[in-house]
Design a protein around this motif. Structure first.
Motif, mmCIF file in Angstrom:
data_model
loop_
_atom_site.group_PDB
_atom_site.id
_atom_site.type_symbol
_atom_site.label_atom_id
_atom_site.label_comp_id
_atom_site.label_asym_id
_atom_site.label_seq_id
_atom_site.Cartn_x
_atom_site.Cartn_y
_atom_site.Cartn_z
ATOM 1 N N ALA A 37 4.474 20.993 0.717
ATOM 2 C CA ALA A 37 4.968 19.695 1.188
ATOM 3 C C ALA A 37 3.804 18.736 1.438
ATOM 4 C CB ALA A 37 5.804 19.873 2.456
ATOM 5 N N GLU A 38 2.699 19.262 1.985
ATOM 6 C CA GLU A 38 1.515 18.425 2.207
ATOM 7 C C GLU A 38 0.940 17.934 0.880
ATOM 8 O OE1 GLU A 38 -1.164 20.859 4.458
ATOM 9 O OE2 GLU A 38 0.105 20.807 6.251
ATOM 10 N N VAL A 39 0.889 18.809 -0.103
ATOM 11 C CA VAL A 39 0.374 18.423 -1.422
ATOM 12 C C VAL A 39 1.279 17.362 -2.059
ATOM 13 C CG1 VAL A 39 -0.028 19.258 -3.783
ATOM 14 C CG2 VAL A 39 -0.823 20.598 -1.826
ATOM 15 N N ALA A 40 2.584 17.559 -1.955
ATOM 16 C CA ALA A 40 3.519 16.592 -2.527
ATOM 17 C C ALA A 40 3.351 15.219 -1.890
ATOM 18 C CB ALA A 40 4.960 17.089 -2.369
ATOM 19 N N GLN A 41 3.132 15.177 -0.592
ATOM 20 C CA GLN A 41 2.935 13.900 0.092
ATOM 21 C C GLN A 41 1.630 13.251 -0.375
ATOM 22 O OE1 GLN A 41 2.912 14.124 4.357
ATOM 23 N NE2 GLN A 41 2.769 11.931 4.603
ATOM 24 N N ALA A 42 0.584 14.035 -0.514
ATOM 25 C CA ALA A 42 -0.709 13.494 -0.965
ATOM 26 C C ALA A 42 -0.597 12.946 -2.379
ATOM 27 C CB ALA A 42 -1.778 14.577 -0.895
ATOM 28 N N VAL A 43 0.151 13.618 -3.228
ATOM 29 C CA VAL A 43 0.337 13.149 -4.601
ATOM 30 C C VAL A 43 1.061 11.809 -4.602
ATOM 31 C CG1 VAL A 43 1.560 13.633 -6.765
ATOM 32 C CG2 VAL A 43 0.269 15.435 -5.641
ATOM 33 N N VAL A 45 1.072 9.571 -2.210
ATOM 34 C CA VAL A 45 0.151 8.563 -1.689
ATOM 35 C C VAL A 45 -0.859 8.178 -2.762
ATOM 36 C CG1 VAL A 45 -1.695 8.146 -0.012
ATOM 37 C CG2 VAL A 45 0.450 9.174 0.731
ATOM 38 N N ALA A 46 -1.384 9.159 -3.476
ATOM 39 C CA ALA A 46 -2.349 8.882 -4.540
ATOM 40 C C ALA A 46 -1.721 8.027 -5.634
ATOM 41 C CB ALA A 46 -2.882 10.188 -5.122
ATOM 42 N N ASP A 47 -0.466 8.314 -5.987
ATOM 43 C CA ASP A 47 0.235 7.504 -6.985
ATOM 44 C C ASP A 47 0.415 6.074 -6.488
ATOM 45 O OD1 ASP A 47 0.423 9.650 -8.717
ATOM 46 O OD2 ASP A 47 2.511 10.114 -8.196
ATOM 47 N N TYR A 48 0.747 5.927 -5.217
ATOM 48 C CA TYR A 48 0.924 4.592 -4.635
ATOM 49 C C TYR A 48 -0.390 3.814 -4.670
ATOM 50 C CZ TYR A 48 1.452 0.874 -1.232
ATOM 51 O OH TYR A 48 1.448 -0.352 -0.627
ATOM 52 N N VAL A 49 -1.462 4.453 -4.247
ATOM 53 C CA VAL A 49 -2.766 3.773 -4.230
ATOM 54 C C VAL A 49 -3.175 3.379 -5.642
ATOM 55 C CG1 VAL A 49 -5.238 4.073 -3.747
ATOM 56 C CG2 VAL A 49 -3.532 4.807 -2.069
ATOM 57 N N ALA A 50 -2.932 4.265 -6.606
ATOM 58 C CA ALA A 50 -3.296 3.969 -7.995
ATOM 59 C C ALA A 50 -2.521 2.780 -8.542
ATOM 60 C CB ALA A 50 -3.066 5.199 -8.861
ATOM 61 N N ALA A 51 -1.282 2.613 -8.076
ATOM 62 C CA ALA A 51 -0.449 1.524 -8.581
ATOM 63 C C ALA A 51 -0.529 0.260 -7.727
ATOM 64 C CB ALA A 51 1.010 1.989 -8.641
ATOM 65 N N TYR A 52 -1.239 0.327 -6.606
ATOM 66 C CA TYR A 52 -1.282 -0.785 -5.658
ATOM 67 C C TYR A 52 -2.049 -1.981 -6.224
ATOM 68 C CZ TYR A 52 -2.338 -3.495 -1.474
ATOM 69 O OH TYR A 52 -2.463 -4.500 -0.563
ATOM 70 N N SER A 53 -1.469 -3.137 -6.087
ATOM 71 C CA SER A 53 -2.154 -4.382 -6.430
ATOM 72 C C SER A 53 -2.313 -5.178 -5.147
ATOM 73 C CB SER A 53 -1.327 -5.200 -7.416
ATOM 74 O OG SER A 53 -1.177 -4.506 -8.619
ATOM 75 N N VAL A 66 -9.913 1.402 0.740
ATOM 76 C CA VAL A 66 -10.060 2.849 0.963
ATOM 77 C C VAL A 66 -11.395 3.132 1.641
ATOM 78 C CG1 VAL A 66 -10.345 5.076 -0.204
ATOM 79 C CG2 VAL A 66 -8.499 3.535 -0.886
ATOM 80 N N ALA A 67 -12.457 2.473 1.173
ATOM 81 C CA ALA A 67 -13.777 2.671 1.767
ATOM 82 C C ALA A 67 -13.783 2.249 3.236
ATOM 83 C CB ALA A 67 -14.827 1.888 0.988
ATOM 84 N N ALA A 68 -13.094 1.172 3.571
ATOM 85 C CA ALA A 68 -13.037 0.710 4.959
ATOM 86 C C ALA A 68 -12.301 1.709 5.840
ATOM 87 C CB ALA A 68 -12.363 -0.663 5.027
ATOM 88 N N VAL A 69 -11.217 2.277 5.333
ATOM 89 C CA VAL A 69 -10.465 3.275 6.096
ATOM 90 C C VAL A 69 -11.325 4.520 6.308
ATOM 91 C CG1 VAL A 69 -8.478 4.843 6.027
ATOM 92 C CG2 VAL A 69 -8.199 2.435 5.404
ATOM 93 N N ARG A 70 -12.001 4.961 5.263
ATOM 94 C CA ARG A 70 -12.877 6.140 5.406
ATOM 95 C C ARG A 70 -13.970 5.892 6.421
ATOM 96 N NH1 ARG A 70 -12.982 7.355 -0.867
ATOM 97 N NH2 ARG A 70 -11.190 8.755 -0.944
ATOM 98 N N GLU A 71 -14.551 4.692 6.400
ATOM 99 C CA GLU A 71 -15.619 4.356 7.340
ATOM 100 C C GLU A 71 -15.107 4.422 8.780
ATOM 101 O OE1 GLU A 71 -18.354 0.473 8.401
ATOM 102 O OE2 GLU A 71 -17.799 0.818 6.295
ATOM 103 N N LEU A 72 -13.918 3.908 8.998
ATOM 104 C CA LEU A 72 -13.335 3.944 10.352
ATOM 105 C C LEU A 72 -13.037 5.381 10.790
ATOM 106 C CD1 LEU A 72 -10.950 0.875 10.238
ATOM 107 C CD2 LEU A 72 -13.020 1.134 11.612
#
Length: 76
Positions: A37-43, A45-53, A66-72
């Protein structure tokens, strides 16, 4: 709910899953379903980020966001 049978699981992977399930006081099946279930959720999210404009005119790219979130996360 669907049933799933896994085949050809390497012995070391199986042993690690059994030990982790025992440590978390779950059955092997429940433990594996939780991890899947964790993997499915990550997939998703990854699909959403890849398609995000990003909104027009912001000048912020998805990579910068993404870099800003990682930094925080690393700062806390």
């Amino acid at each position: 709910m669907k049933r799933m049978n896994l085949r050809d699981v390497p012995d070391d992977v199986y042993a690690a899953l059994v030990a982790a399930a025992k440590d978390s006081r779950q059955s092997l099946s429940a433990f594996v379903v939780d991890r899947l279930a964790e993997v499915a959720q990550a997939v998703r999210v990854a699909d959403y980020v890849a398609a995000y404009s990003p909104p027009r005119g912001t000048g912020v790219t998805a990579e910068e966001a993404v870099a800003a979130v990682r930094e925080l996360r690393e700062a806390s």
